[in-house]
Design a protein around this motif. Structure first.
Motif, PDB file in Angstrom:
ATOM      1  N   ARG A 469       0.845  -1.197   0.000  1.00 26.64           N
ATOM      2  CA  ARG A 469       0.000   0.000   0.000  1.00 26.64           C
ATOM      3  C   ARG A 469       0.882   1.249   0.000  1.00 26.64           C
ATOM      4  N   HIS A 470       1.949   1.175   0.780  1.00 23.38           N
ATOM      5  CA  HIS A 470       2.879   2.312   0.839  1.00 23.38           C
ATOM      6  C   HIS A 470       3.529   2.544  -0.529  1.00 23.38           C
ATOM      7  N   TRP A 471       4.035   1.466  -1.153  1.00 29.87           N
ATOM      8  CA  TRP A 471       4.697   1.637  -2.458  1.00 29.87           C
ATOM      9  C   TRP A 471       3.717   2.203  -3.485  1.00 29.87           C
ATOM     10  N   ALA A 472       2.470   1.709  -3.453  1.00 26.73           N
ATOM     11  CA  ALA A 472       1.488   2.175  -4.447  1.00 26.73           C
ATOM     12  C   ALA A 472       1.060   3.615  -4.176  1.00 26.73           C
ATOM     13  N   SER A 473       1.291   4.103  -2.962  1.00 25.86           N
ATOM     14  CA  SER A 473       0.913   5.495  -2.672  1.00 25.86           C
ATOM     15  C   SER A 473       1.980   6.467  -3.196  1.00 25.86           C
ATOM     16  N   GLN A 474       3.172   5.961  -3.457  1.00 25.58           N
ATOM     17  CA  GLN A 474       4.250   6.827  -3.954  1.00 25.58           C
ATOM     18  C   GLN A 474       4.095   7.098  -5.451  1.00 25.58           C
ATOM     19  N   SER A 475       3.746   6.086  -6.208  1.00 25.83           N
ATOM     20  CA  SER A 475       3.475   6.205  -7.649  1.00 25.83           C
ATOM     21  C   SER A 475       2.736   4.939  -8.052  1.00 25.83           C
ATOM     22  N   PRO A 476       2.068   4.936  -9.226  1.00 30.92           N
ATOM     23  CA  PRO A 476       1.365   3.699  -9.611  1.00 30.92           C
ATOM     24  C   PRO A 476       2.349   2.534  -9.540  1.00 30.92           C
ATOM     25  N   LEU A 477       1.827   1.400  -9.092  1.00 32.23           N
ATOM     26  CA  LEU A 477       2.709   0.254  -8.861  1.00 32.23           C
ATOM     27  C   LEU A 477       2.288  -0.929  -9.730  1.00 32.23           C
ATOM     28  N   VAL A 478       3.257  -1.464 -10.495  1.00 37.24           N
ATOM     29  CA  VAL A 478       2.995  -2.687 -11.251  1.00 37.24           C
ATOM     30  C   VAL A 478       3.727  -3.826 -10.547  1.00 37.24           C
ATOM     31  N   MET A 479       2.999  -4.854 -10.156  1.00 40.77           N
ATOM     32  CA  MET A 479       3.644  -6.018  -9.541  1.00 40.77           C
ATOM     33  C   MET A 479       3.465  -7.210 -10.473  1.00 40.77           C
ATOM     34  N   VAL A 480       4.586  -7.684 -11.007  1.00 32.91           N
ATOM     35  CA  VAL A 480       4.526  -8.801 -11.947  1.00 32.91           C
ATOM     36  C   VAL A 480       4.880 -10.100 -11.229  1.00 32.91           C
ATOM     37  N   PHE A 481       4.034 -11.089 -11.401  1.00 33.30           N
ATOM     38  CA  PHE A 481       4.298 -12.426 -10.855  1.00 33.30           C
ATOM     39  C   PHE A 481       4.335 -13.382 -12.044  1.00 33.30           C
ATOM     40  N   ASP A 482       5.538 -13.741 -12.465  1.00 35.54           N
ATOM     41  CA  ASP A 482       5.681 -14.581 -13.660  1.00 35.54           C
ATOM     42  C   ASP A 482       5.834 -16.047 -13.242  1.00 35.54           C
ATOM     43  N   ASP A 483       5.574 -16.938 -14.184  1.00 37.66           N
ATOM     44  CA  ASP A 483       5.720 -18.391 -13.963  1.00 37.66           C
ATOM     45  C   ASP A 483       4.944 -18.877 -12.738  1.00 37.66           C
ATOM     46  N   LEU A 484       3.744 -18.346 -12.593  1.00 39.89           N
ATOM     47  CA  LEU A 484       2.954 -18.700 -11.403  1.00 39.89           C
ATOM     48  C   LEU A 484       2.516 -20.165 -11.364  1.00 39.89           C
ATOM     49  N   HIS A 485       2.662 -20.864 -12.505  1.00 44.52           N
ATOM     50  CA  HIS A 485       2.294 -22.301 -12.476  1.00 44.52           C
ATOM     51  C   HIS A 485       3.204 -23.072 -11.526  1.00 44.52           C
ATOM     52  N   TRP A 486       4.338 -22.481 -11.130  1.00 49.28           N
ATOM     53  CA  TRP A 486       5.236 -23.153 -10.182  1.00 49.28           C
ATOM     54  C   TRP A 486       5.109 -22.581  -8.764  1.00 49.28           C
ATOM     55  N   ALA A 487       4.119 -21.734  -8.545  1.00 46.76           N
ATOM     56  CA  ALA A 487       4.056 -21.050  -7.243  1.00 46.76           C
ATOM     57  C   ALA A 487       3.829 -22.037  -6.103  1.00 46.76           C
ATOM     58  N   ASP A 488       4.453 -21.750  -4.978  1.00 43.83           N
ATOM     59  CA  ASP A 488       4.257 -22.578  -3.786  1.00 43.83           C
ATOM     60  C   ASP A 488       2.951 -22.144  -3.112  1.00 43.83           C
ATOM     61  N   PRO A 489       2.331 -23.045  -2.330  1.00 45.68           N
ATOM     62  CA  PRO A 489       1.017 -22.737  -1.741  1.00 45.68           C
ATOM     63  C   PRO A 489       1.026 -21.470  -0.879  1.00 45.68           C
ATOM     64  N   ALA A 490       2.110 -21.258  -0.108  1.00 47.61           N
ATOM     65  CA  ALA A 490       2.133 -20.081   0.768  1.00 47.61           C
ATOM     66  C   ALA A 490       2.127 -18.793  -0.058  1.00 47.61           C
ATOM     67  N   SER A 491       2.878 -18.779  -1.165  1.00 49.92           N
ATOM     68  CA  SER A 491       2.900 -17.585  -2.012  1.00 49.92           C
ATOM     69  C   SER A 491       1.539 -17.327  -2.642  1.00 49.92           C
ATOM     70  N   VAL A 492       0.867 -18.415  -3.031  1.00 50.98           N
ATOM     71  CA  VAL A 492      -0.468 -18.265  -3.632  1.00 50.98           C
ATOM     72  C   VAL A 492      -1.389 -17.579  -2.621  1.00 50.98           C
ATOM     73  N   GLY A 493      -1.338 -18.039  -1.370  1.00 55.29           N
ATOM     74  CA  GLY A 493      -2.192 -17.460  -0.323  1.00 55.29           C
ATOM     75  C   GLY A 493      -1.885 -15.982  -0.116  1.00 55.29           C
ATOM     76  N   LEU A 494      -0.614 -15.650  -0.087  1.00 51.35           N
ATOM     77  CA  LEU A 494      -0.235 -14.254   0.155  1.00 51.35           C
ATOM     78  C   LEU A 494      -0.662 -13.355  -1.014  1.00 51.35           C
ATOM     79  N   LEU A 495      -0.471 -13.843  -2.218  1.00 55.92           N
ATOM     80  CA  LEU A 495      -0.852 -13.035  -3.381  1.00 55.92           C
ATOM     81  C   LEU A 495      -2.360 -12.760  -3.367  1.00 55.92           C
ATOM     82  N   ILE A 496      -3.140 -13.803  -3.092  1.00 61.02           N
ATOM     83  CA  ILE A 496      -4.599 -13.630  -3.044  1.00 61.02           C
ATOM     84  C   ILE A 496      -4.955 -12.614  -1.952  1.00 61.02           C
TER      85      ILE A 496
END
Ligand SMILES: Nc1ncnc2c1ncn2[C@@H]1O[C@H](COP(=O)(O)OP(=O)(O)OP(=O)(O)O)[C@@H](O)[C@H]1O
Ligand SMILES: [Mg+2]
Length: 612
Positions: A469-496
């Motif tokens: 939230r802080h980073w996005a308040s400084q300027s528009p923020l693009v967060m890229v998550f590539d190769d998500l077919h290999w994501a671990d369960p904990a990362s999936v939960g955090l991203l959601i």
């Protein structure tokens, strides 16, 4: 084990003949030498004989340091699995998931006779035969058990297979029976970890036994003929001489404590690691010296190995997709966060598209009203699908500018610096810093917290929400998550969890993945579609049209027009997949069927491609 008196074949491990009761000779498992029955060490090579099983080494087995020459290609034999070693049960070192995969491979495939390109890793404990003589056999066996544990763990971590355990060396394959697209990279990572592990173990052994141990690792990629998977999940294989021999040669000529690779491996992993070029070495059976490299470390940002060295085609097609991405950014600037889920098969061009969008987004000159977006990018790794929060750890390391070689203190300093910029009460900043320190494994407190505990999860989810939230308040923020077919369960939960930011922040989540059926990634796209339909966009990347594929071929060849027949053949074979187009052209160049030439004199030079 053949009895020298009555010629009866006895079971492996027999000390006396089951037919005539004669005592059977004690054969060294390392060099094959026949020893007196009372020998504790081989009288020829010094290897401990205690604890080894007895029996004649089978024909065709690799003797350590005994090379298979290229001539042996014709003399293909399945190597036995009756290796002699103080480590017996390989399965005890295997992570459960790998055991299951290997069992499945064992049940479902008969690999016997399969020719496979695999990456072959040899490692050998340095001067161990000399060292062994200074110790009791039991002590030496205890040391070797500790050593083997540290050699084998990295092989299994990267889903390689142990093909052979020799006295004080191992031979591992990456690429059979489980093949990954990045097997050479996995082998090199395993090699580096083996060296690090031994580096850490060395002082302990020195302190306890007063001896030095060290390790050499050699890696080559080449063809072997694989056999079945044994009941102990070891991979049987048939050496096709050259490839295995060259891997052994890489190991034998490596400096202790280093990983040395052949040119072939180098070609496959060049953008991923730092190297020292060691020039050419002589190899028996090869007329020309073989070029070798020492691997120093992984590069801090690991690029993907894509494209053809020296040839990069400007972007072809995808106008509509780029337009959609641009429109999404307009929405983000209006305060309407966005989630884009981009799917498409391997090599179809997802990452390239993201790269092009990045250039477009960042190229516009910023004005007071219109600041350039901040770009944060991470990806999941094929060999970290079970590492909790793997892709977020990469992301945070990248944002804080942390490298592998930095001390924990330096990393903590960088984390504190990043967190101190957040506009929240001081105590909360410290709490977030602390959470991120634990997250990156550099927490200085005595009781290390587990990443998997529920209370830590709550802390981490809160901290990440506040940070983003802080980073996005400084300027528009693009967060890229590539190769998500290999994501671990904990990362999936955090991203959601982070998706809620689209309601009130200038943030764009750009999620790219291959549509793999069993992947967790579907949780991400279905949750985004269900909970944030007004902010969600699905983007399916399809094959290039014939026209675009044709343009791609032409652009890769610097606008040279290939003869019609060859061009058509390439289009047919590659079915609109740009990665396949590159691969076909690369293989034509490598096999010298396509050759680049520059014709014309000064100021009037022109590139032509000779087709053979
Ligand atoms: N539209 C395009 N024009 C020119 N080159 C392209 C295009 N799309 C992809 N390429 C090239 O094709 C190769 C494969 O593309 P890319 O790596 O983006 O595929 P991907 O979909 O991300 O695959 P993966 O799922 O394996 O990550 C790259 O070298 C890329 O530069
Ligand atoms: Mg990609």
């Amino acid at each position: 084990m053949i009895c020298p008196v009555c010629q009866t074949e006895n079971p492996k491990g027999a000390r006396f003949c089951m037919n005539c009761g004669s005592s059977l000779p004690l054969i060294c498992g390392n060099c094959g030498n026949e020893n007196p029955n009372e020998a504790r060490f081989c009288i020829y090579c010094g290897k401990p004989l205690v604890g080894q099983s007895v029996g004649l080494p089978q024909t065709g087995s690799i003797q350590k340091n005994a090379e298979i020459t290229a001539d042996d290609d014709a003399n293909v034999e399945v190597l036995d699995r009756n290796d002699h070693s103080s480590v017996r049960d390989l399965t005890s070192y295997m992570p459960g998931e790998l055991t299951n995969k290997l069992q499945r491979a064992r049940e479902t495939q008969t690999m016997k006779g399969d020719r496979r390109v695999v990456t072959i890793l040899f490692c050998d404990v340095k001067s161990s035969t000399l060292l062994a003589g200074q110790l009791d056999p039991e002590e030496w066996a205890e040391i070797m058990n500790r050593v083997f544990e540290r050699l084998i763990a990295p092989v299994y971590k990267y889903e390689g297979t142990v093909a052979r355990l020799m006295g004080d060396a191992i031979l591992a394959f990456f690429g059979a029976p489980i093949a990954h697209e990045d097997d050479p990279q996995r082998a090199v990572l395993a090699g580096l970890e083996i060296v690090t592990n031994l580096h850490q173990l060395g002082p302990e052994i020195q302190k306890q036994y007063g001896i030095d141990i060290n390790i050499r690792v050699g890696i080559n990629t080449g063809l072997v003929v694989v056999g079945d998977i044994g009941s102990d999940l070891r991979m049987e294989y048939t050496a096709m001489g050259d490839a295995v021999n060259l891997a052994a040669r890489m190991e034998q000529t490596a400096k202790p404590g280093t990983v040395q690779i052949s040119e072939e491996v180098y070609r496959l992993v060049a953008p991923l690691f730092d190297f020292e070029d060691l020039g050419g070495i002589e190899v028996r059976g090869k007329a020309q010296p073989v070029h070798v490299y020492r691997v120093i470390q992984p590069k801090s940002i690991q690029a993907r190995w894509r494209g053809i060295e020296g040839l990069k085609a400007p972007m072809v097609g995808r106008e509509e997709e780029i337009q959609n991405l641009m429109m999404a950014m307009v929405e983000v600037r209006l305060g309407k966060g966005q989630i884009i889920c981009m799917s498409g098969e391997a090599g179809i061009g997802k990452s390239r598209l993201i790269d092009e969008a990045r250039k477009e987004w960042l190229s516009g000159a910023p004005t007071l009203k219109r600041r350039s977006p901040t770009w944060m990018q991470t990806r999941s790794l094929s060999f970290s699908t079970n590492r909790p929060y793997g892709m977020f750890q990469l992301l945070i390391r990248e944002i804080c500018g942390v490298s592998d070689t930095e001390t924990a203190e330096k990393i903590r300093e960088k984390i504190r610096h990043e967190c101190s910029a957040i506009n929240i009460p001081d105590g909360n900043c410290q709490r977030i810093s602390k959470t991120i320190e634990v997250f990156l494994g550099v927490d200085s407190s005595e009781n290390a917290q587990s990443l998997e505990g529920e209370s830590f999860k709550r802390e981490l989810f809160d901290a990440m929400l506040i940070l983003c939230r802080h980073w996005a308040s400084q300027s528009p923020l693009v967060m890229v998550f590539d190769d998500l077919h290999w994501a671990d369960p904990a990362s999936v939960g955090l991203l959601i969890h982070l998706f809620q930011l689209v309601e009130d922040s200038q943030i764009l989540f750009l999620c790219a993945f291959r549509p793999e059926r069993d992947s967790l990634v579907w949780q991400i796209s279905t949750t985004a579609e269900r909970d944030y339909p007004h902010r969600y966009q699905k983007m399916v990347i399809r094959a290039l049209s014939d026209g675009d594929s044709e343009t791609l071929v032409k652009r890769l060849l610097e606008n040279y027009e290939l003869p019609n027949k060859l061009r058509k053949r390439i289009l047919e074979k590659t079915e609109g997949n740009p990665f396949f187009v590159e691969e076909v052209i690369r293989s034509l160049i490598q096999s010298e069927l396509l050759e680049r030439q520059i014709i014309g004199g000064d100021g009037n030079q022109q590139v032509v491609w000779n087709v053979k």
